[in-house]
Scaffold this motif. Structure first.
Motif, PDB file in Angstrom:
ATOM      1  N   SER A  21       4.005  -2.922   5.039  1.00  0.00           N
ATOM      2  CA  SER A  21       5.384  -2.469   4.879  1.00  0.00           C
ATOM      3  C   SER A  21       5.464  -1.328   3.869  1.00  0.00           C
ATOM      4  O   SER A  21       6.117  -0.313   4.101  1.00  0.00           O
ATOM      5  CB  SER A  21       6.255  -3.634   4.394  1.00  0.00           C
ATOM      6  N   ALA A  22       4.778  -1.504   2.762  1.00  0.00           N
ATOM      7  CA  ALA A  22       4.874  -0.506   1.687  1.00  0.00           C
ATOM      8  C   ALA A  22       4.247   0.830   2.090  1.00  0.00           C
ATOM      9  O   ALA A  22       4.819   1.892   1.876  1.00  0.00           O
ATOM     10  CB  ALA A  22       4.205  -1.052   0.428  1.00  0.00           C
ATOM     11  N   GLY A  24       3.596   3.723   4.159  1.00  0.00           N
ATOM     12  CA  GLY A  24       4.245   4.310   5.327  1.00  0.00           C
ATOM     13  C   GLY A  24       4.424   5.803   5.164  1.00  0.00           C
ATOM     14  O   GLY A  24       3.658   6.457   4.449  1.00  0.00           O
ATOM     15  N   LEU A  25       5.444   6.331   5.816  1.00  0.00           N
ATOM     16  CA  LEU A  25       5.699   7.769   5.718  1.00  0.00           C
ATOM     17  C   LEU A  25       5.870   8.199   4.271  1.00  0.00           C
ATOM     18  O   LEU A  25       5.515   9.298   3.886  1.00  0.00           O
ATOM     19  CB  LEU A  25       6.963   8.121   6.504  1.00  0.00           C
ATOM     20  N   GLY A  26       6.430   7.306   3.479  1.00  0.00           N
ATOM     21  CA  GLY A  26       6.645   7.601   2.066  1.00  0.00           C
ATOM     22  C   GLY A  26       5.351   7.944   1.339  1.00  0.00           C
ATOM     23  O   GLY A  26       5.346   8.747   0.406  1.00  0.00           O
ATOM     24  N   ASN A  27       4.239   7.357   1.770  1.00  0.00           N
ATOM     25  CA  ASN A  27       2.957   7.635   1.120  1.00  0.00           C
ATOM     26  C   ASN A  27       2.273   8.863   1.694  1.00  0.00           C
ATOM     27  O   ASN A  27       1.759   9.704   0.983  1.00  0.00           O
ATOM     28  CB  ASN A  27       1.980   6.480   1.314  1.00  0.00           C
ATOM     29  N   TYR A 105      13.941   6.528  10.308  1.00  0.00           N
ATOM     30  CA  TYR A 105      12.483   6.374  10.217  1.00  0.00           C
ATOM     31  C   TYR A 105      11.864   6.459  11.618  1.00  0.00           C
ATOM     32  O   TYR A 105      10.824   7.085  11.826  1.00  0.00           O
ATOM     33  CB  TYR A 105      12.214   4.987   9.629  1.00  0.00           C
ATOM     34  N   PHE A 229      11.209   3.454  -2.751  1.00  0.00           N
ATOM     35  CA  PHE A 229      11.030   3.618  -1.316  1.00  0.00           C
ATOM     36  C   PHE A 229       9.609   3.245  -0.905  1.00  0.00           C
ATOM     37  O   PHE A 229       9.386   2.510   0.047  1.00  0.00           O
ATOM     38  CB  PHE A 229      11.343   5.056  -0.896  1.00  0.00           C
ATOM     39  N   SER A 230       8.657   3.771  -1.665  1.00  0.00           N
ATOM     40  CA  SER A 230       7.267   3.557  -1.292  1.00  0.00           C
ATOM     41  C   SER A 230       6.877   2.079  -1.356  1.00  0.00           C
ATOM     42  O   SER A 230       6.064   1.611  -0.563  1.00  0.00           O
ATOM     43  CB  SER A 230       6.362   4.393  -2.188  1.00  0.00           C
ATOM     44  N   SER A 232       8.832  -0.374  -0.768  1.00  0.00           N
ATOM     45  CA  SER A 232       9.760  -1.149   0.082  1.00  0.00           C
ATOM     46  C   SER A 232      10.705  -2.044  -0.717  1.00  0.00           C
ATOM     47  O   SER A 232      10.986  -3.179  -0.322  1.00  0.00           O
ATOM     48  CB  SER A 232       9.003  -2.037   1.081  1.00  0.00           C
ATOM     49  N   ALA A 235      15.558  -3.312  -0.181  1.00  0.00           N
ATOM     50  CA  ALA A 235      16.083  -3.337   1.179  1.00  0.00           C
ATOM     51  C   ALA A 235      15.668  -4.616   1.891  1.00  0.00           C
ATOM     52  O   ALA A 235      15.326  -4.612   3.062  1.00  0.00           O
ATOM     53  CB  ALA A 235      15.638  -2.104   1.950  1.00  0.00           C
ATOM     54  N   THR A 237      13.309  -6.362   2.429  1.00  0.00           N
ATOM     55  CA  THR A 237      11.990  -6.594   3.018  1.00  0.00           C
ATOM     56  C   THR A 237      11.145  -7.599   2.240  1.00  0.00           C
ATOM     57  O   THR A 237      10.587  -8.534   2.804  1.00  0.00           O
ATOM     58  CB  THR A 237      11.226  -5.260   3.125  1.00  0.00           C
ATOM     59  N   SER A 326       8.726  -4.174   9.316  1.00  0.00           N
ATOM     60  CA  SER A 326       9.299  -4.889   8.174  1.00  0.00           C
ATOM     61  C   SER A 326      10.782  -4.563   8.012  1.00  0.00           C
ATOM     62  O   SER A 326      11.573  -5.386   7.584  1.00  0.00           O
ATOM     63  CB  SER A 326       8.537  -4.568   6.885  1.00  0.00           C
ATOM     64  N   LEU A 327      11.155  -3.336   8.384  1.00  0.00           N
ATOM     65  CA  LEU A 327      12.569  -2.952   8.273  1.00  0.00           C
ATOM     66  C   LEU A 327      13.435  -3.706   9.270  1.00  0.00           C
ATOM     67  O   LEU A 327      14.562  -4.083   8.983  1.00  0.00           O
ATOM     68  CB  LEU A 327      12.710  -1.439   8.479  1.00  0.00           C
TER      69      LEU A 327
HETATM   70  N1  TRP Z   1       7.753   1.748   2.188  1.00  0.00           N
HETATM   71  C1  TRP Z   1       7.813   2.413   3.435  1.00  0.00           C
HETATM   72  C2  TRP Z   1       7.267   3.818   3.257  1.00  0.00           C
HETATM   73  O1  TRP Z   1       6.753   4.160   2.239  1.00  0.00           O
HETATM   74  C3  TRP Z   1       9.183   2.408   4.064  1.00  0.00           C
HETATM   75  C4  TRP Z   1       9.852   1.092   4.003  1.00  0.00           C
HETATM   76  C5  TRP Z   1       9.552  -0.036   4.686  1.00  0.00           C
HETATM   77  C6  TRP Z   1      10.898   0.745   3.160  1.00  0.00           C
HETATM   78  N2  TRP Z   1      10.371  -1.059   4.305  1.00  0.00           N
HETATM   79  C7  TRP Z   1      11.209  -0.608   3.387  1.00  0.00           C
HETATM   80  C8  TRP Z   1      11.596   1.469   2.230  1.00  0.00           C
HETATM   81  C9  TRP Z   1      12.201  -1.230   2.657  1.00  0.00           C
HETATM   82  C10 TRP Z   1      12.594   0.856   1.514  1.00  0.00           C
HETATM   83  C11 TRP Z   1      12.887  -0.480   1.709  1.00  0.00           C
HETATM   84  O2  TRP Z   1       7.315   4.627   4.142  1.00  0.00           O
END
Ligand code: TRP
Length: 451
Positions: A21-22, A24-27, A105, A229-230, A232, A235, A237, A326-327
């Motif tokens: 989950s963590a 993702g695109l954010g990384n 996303y 965000f990175s 997660s 939100a 999750t 996970s979202l």
């Molecule tokens: N963490 C993910 C990313 O880095 C995106 C993501 C998944 C997310 N679940 C989340 C961000 C919950 C915020 C809250 O791309």
């Protein structure tokens, strides 16, 4: 509920799913360009610090709430709060936030799917520096291409979720995280031998005051929202995944491992991407441009770039997939728990709704229908992004820690720590220090916008 069906099977499974989950695109894309434009080494140092002193305690809090409440996020807050106060809203905020994030996303993940295919069939042949930007624009404005790829991606998400928690989420995360890691590591190692490697590392890691164009508070705020965000956070999750953890799982050690994995992949992605960009003399620009305009051009010019390009966009799709599941799982868990709906039914319904709302983030759709364009220049995608990341997530993380500090029974916190003393330190920090820190950093950003 049938317990074995709604649980992760092992600690490693929990780590894999949460890291899935963590990471993702954010990384793969958010972290490195933010580091590049916001002061290089300075940004990275602040980011590390915030991950440790802000991200870690929030992740632990969310796990504690999920593990204690054993339900979806909204029900957890309700169940654990004897006085039934406004904290329920935190659950509502966070589930809404995650659903909104998913809608845009999936649009970006759809673009990655197109690029994966493009690399496979053409090896990015037509992506010359002069044309790359144009091609990107024509792809995202092509309604059939962009919308069908968004739908295809959401179908993948739904298929994984339909298989359930252990056989779906956990299993796929274990496999895909390994795949992702191997690909990024390979590209990073090859990148080391490229001529632009030195410049790239300098851009990423050298502390540079010149590249800090905004005030320091703004940078600190960027580092904080990127960390949220990175990882997660904020939100629902981690609360939802926490509810699938069995009572003996050491969630503090899980949080530590997830945070280390997530931060490591962010760094590794920067080390992989920027040597390619600098070797081809491309613009290390921000946002969509870096991944979809500069990088394909770089791959086209590299020896073996075709294979690496396909692998790279494959990795992006993989990373986005384990995050997107996970979202959506937050919403699924909510309806299964509270309204006794079948998993299958809610997965199908919520996938369709996520696709429809996601259309609002599609350039193709927005432009062809000439609707949903809010103000003159800003796009729906940016608006949702701002709403979810800038407002919903920070508010909901603040609620989470205030809840843990002031509403949750202390026994739920104490039992997760090995010593009474560390539980107490954590508790006091959550009550006072951390809320002040988050409010201060969020206010800094607000002031920047207002002034
Ligand atoms: N963490 C993910 C990313 O880095 C995106 C993501 C998944 C997310 N679940 C989340 C961000 C919950 C915020 C809250 O791309």
């Amino acid at each position: 509920m049938k317990d074995n069906e709604s649980q992760f099977s092992s600690k490693f499974g929990v780590v894999a799913a949460t890291a899935g989950s963590a990471i993702g695109l954010g990384n793969l894309w958010g972290f490195s360009y933010k580091a590049g434009i916001a002061g290089g080494g300075y940004f990275i140092a602040i980011y590390f610090l915030f991950v440790a002193i802000i991200g870690f305690p929030i992740m632990v809090s969310e796990f504690i709430i999920g593990k204690a409440g054993k339900a979806d996020a909204i029900t957890c807050y309700e169940k654990l709060d004897k006085k039934n106060t406004i904290f329920k809203w935190s659950g509502i905020f966070s589930v809404t936030g995650s659903f909104l994030i998913l809608t845009f996303y999936s649009v970006i993940a759809g673009w990655s799917l197109i690029y994966f295919y493009e690399g496979l069939v053409s090896g990015f042949d037509s992506f010359t520096p002069a044309r790359s930007g144009m091609i990107f624009n024509s792809i995202i404005k092509d309604p059939y291409l962009s919308i069908s790829s968004q739908i295809a991606f959401m179908l993948l998400v739904a298929i994984v979720l339909l298989r359930g928690i252990e056989a779906g989420i956990e299993k796929i995360s274990k496999i895909l995280m390994l795949v992702l890691f191997s690909i990024i590591l390979t590209i990073a190692i090859i990148g080391f031998f490229l001529p632009g490697a030195q410049d790239a590392y300098k851009f990423l890691f050298m502390p540079s005051l010149e590249r800090i164009t905004n005030n320091p508070l703004f940078i600190a705020n960027t580092a904080m929202t990127q960390a949220f965000f990175s990882l997660s956070l904020g939100a629902a999750t981690i609360i939802t995944y926490g509810s699938y953890v069995d009572k003996d799982t050491d969630i503090i050690s899980v949080s530590r491992q997830v945070i280390i994995a997530d931060t490591f992949v962010s760094l590794l992605a920067g080390i992989a991407i920027f040597p390619i960009v600098f070797s081809a003399n491309l613009n290390p620009s921000s946002g969509a441009g870096l991944m979809f305009v500069s990088l394909p051009t770089g791959f086209r010019m590299m020896i073996g770039g075709r294979v690496l390009g396909v692998l790279f966009f494959g990795a992006v799709v993989v990373a986005a997939l384990t995050s997107a599941i996970s979202l959506l799982e937050n919403t699924v868990s909510l309806f299964v728990n509270r309204f006794n709906m079948s998993r299958t039914k809610i997965i199908i319904i919520s996938t369709i709704i996520a696709i429809i709302i996601g259309l609002g983030s599609q350039e193709a759709f927005v432009f062809s229908m000439k609707i949903l364009r809010w103000t003159g220049k800003t796009k729906f995608l940016d608006q949702i992004d701002k709403l979810a990341l800038g407002v919903l997530i920070p508010i909901s993380t603040l609620f989470t820690i205030l809840f843990t500090g002031y509403r949750l029974e202390y026994k739920y916190i104490e039992r997760e720590f090995k010593s009474k003393k560390s539980a107490k330190i954590f508790y006091n920090y959550i009550k006072i220090g951390l809320p002040i820190l988050i409010i201060f950093l969020t206010m800094g950003d607000l002031l920047e916008i207002i002034l």
